[in-house]
Design a protein around this motif. Structure first.
Motif, PDB file in Angstrom:
ATOM      1  N   ALA A 172       1.494   6.381  -6.972  1.00 54.25           N
ATOM      2  CA  ALA A 172       0.380   7.227  -7.408  1.00 54.25           C
ATOM      3  C   ALA A 172       0.717   8.697  -7.224  1.00 54.25           C
ATOM      4  O   ALA A 172       0.400   9.533  -8.090  1.00 54.25           O
ATOM      5  N   GLY A 173       1.368   9.028  -6.135  1.00 52.03           N
ATOM      6  CA  GLY A 173       1.758  10.415  -5.906  1.00 52.03           C
ATOM      7  C   GLY A 173       2.770  10.899  -6.926  1.00 52.03           C
ATOM      8  O   GLY A 173       2.670  12.014  -7.453  1.00 52.03           O
ATOM      9  N   LEU A 203       0.829  -1.206   0.000  1.00 48.32           N
ATOM     10  CA  LEU A 203       0.000   0.000   0.000  1.00 48.32           C
ATOM     11  C   LEU A 203       0.865   1.259   0.000  1.00 48.32           C
ATOM     12  O   LEU A 203       0.557   2.232  -0.690  1.00 48.32           O
ATOM     13  N   THR A 204       1.947   1.233   0.753  1.00 47.37           N
ATOM     14  CA  THR A 204       2.856   2.374   0.771  1.00 47.37           C
ATOM     15  C   THR A 204       3.470   2.584  -0.598  1.00 47.37           C
ATOM     16  O   THR A 204       3.529   3.724  -1.098  1.00 47.37           O
ATOM     17  N   ALA A 234       2.271   1.642  -3.468  1.00 48.23           N
ATOM     18  CA  ALA A 234       1.234   2.088  -4.396  1.00 48.23           C
ATOM     19  C   ALA A 234       0.923   3.564  -4.187  1.00 48.23           C
ATOM     20  O   ALA A 234       0.736   4.314  -5.159  1.00 48.23           O
ATOM     21  N   ALA A 235       0.876   4.004  -2.944  1.00 44.70           N
ATOM     22  CA  ALA A 235       0.599   5.415  -2.668  1.00 44.70           C
ATOM     23  C   ALA A 235       1.725   6.301  -3.184  1.00 44.70           C
ATOM     24  O   ALA A 235       1.480   7.360  -3.774  1.00 44.70           O
ATOM     25  N   VAL A 236       2.968   5.866  -2.977  1.00 46.97           N
ATOM     26  CA  VAL A 236       4.101   6.649  -3.474  1.00 46.97           C
ATOM     27  C   VAL A 236       4.074   6.699  -4.994  1.00 46.97           C
ATOM     28  O   VAL A 236       4.274   7.763  -5.602  1.00 46.97           O
ATOM     29  N   ALA A 251       0.346  12.495   5.184  1.00 46.16           N
ATOM     30  CA  ALA A 251       1.183  11.314   5.405  1.00 46.16           C
ATOM     31  C   ALA A 251       2.148  11.551   6.555  1.00 46.16           C
ATOM     32  O   ALA A 251       2.369  10.673   7.394  1.00 46.16           O
ATOM     33  N   PRO A 284      -1.461  15.885   0.605  1.00 43.66           N
ATOM     34  CA  PRO A 284      -1.228  14.481   0.949  1.00 43.66           C
ATOM     35  C   PRO A 284       0.103  14.258   1.658  1.00 43.66           C
ATOM     36  O   PRO A 284       0.217  13.393   2.536  1.00 43.66           O
TER      37      PRO A 284
END
Length: 147
Positions: free
Chosen positions: A104-105, A97-98, A100-102, A129, A125
């Motif tokens: 996406a950012g 998840l981390t 994927a979030a990075v 975070a 964001p």
């Protein structure tokens, strides 16, 4: 990966692999059935030997106790490894998840920076975070409190 899958479907390779897998499963099931029958006969032989040596009741009780002890050991090992696997899966899920979030950012950053208020949208964001990380650090129980 999708292209490889589609190419496999188009060439019939996937169907052949499924057929090979089906044949392997049948072969393993037949082998397991014969192994189970062999184990039953070995158990019968051990029961006969133990009943001649120790008596019928004593042999049955002894063999029953051995099976119960083995079952308890298997259960205890399974419980321990299941907990370890669950913890590892949770850690991997958090890492995924981390990541994927990075990703996406990073992917969204150029588009957000092109717009007029992109920096504020990008900073929100990051601040959230950071606040979450601080919250997690501060919410951990202190190991020194156990004493």
């Amino acid at each position: 990966m999708l292209v490889s899958l589609l190419a496999g479907l188009a060439t019939g390779e996937t169907i052949a692999a499924v057929r090979r897998m089906r044949r392997a499963v049948v072969a393993y099931l037949v082998a397991a059935l014969f192994a189970l029958i062999g184990l039953v006969f070995l158990l019968i032989a051990v029961t006969i030997w133990a009943s001649r040596r120790f008596g019928e009741i004593e042999a049955a009780v002894g063999i029953g106790l051995v099976f119960l002890v083995v079952a308890l050991i298997i259960y205890a090992v399974h419980r321990r490894t299941a907990r370890a696997r669950a913890g590892a899966a949770a850690r991997q899920r958090n890492r995924d998840l981390t990541n994927a979030a990075v990703a996406a950012g990073v992917a969204a950053a150029p588009g957000l920076l092109k717009k007029g208020s992109g920096f504020a949208l990008l900073a929100a964001p990051v601040v959230a975070a950071g606040a979450y990380v601080v919250y997690r650090l501060l919410s951990r129980p202190d190991p020194r409190d156990d004493f």
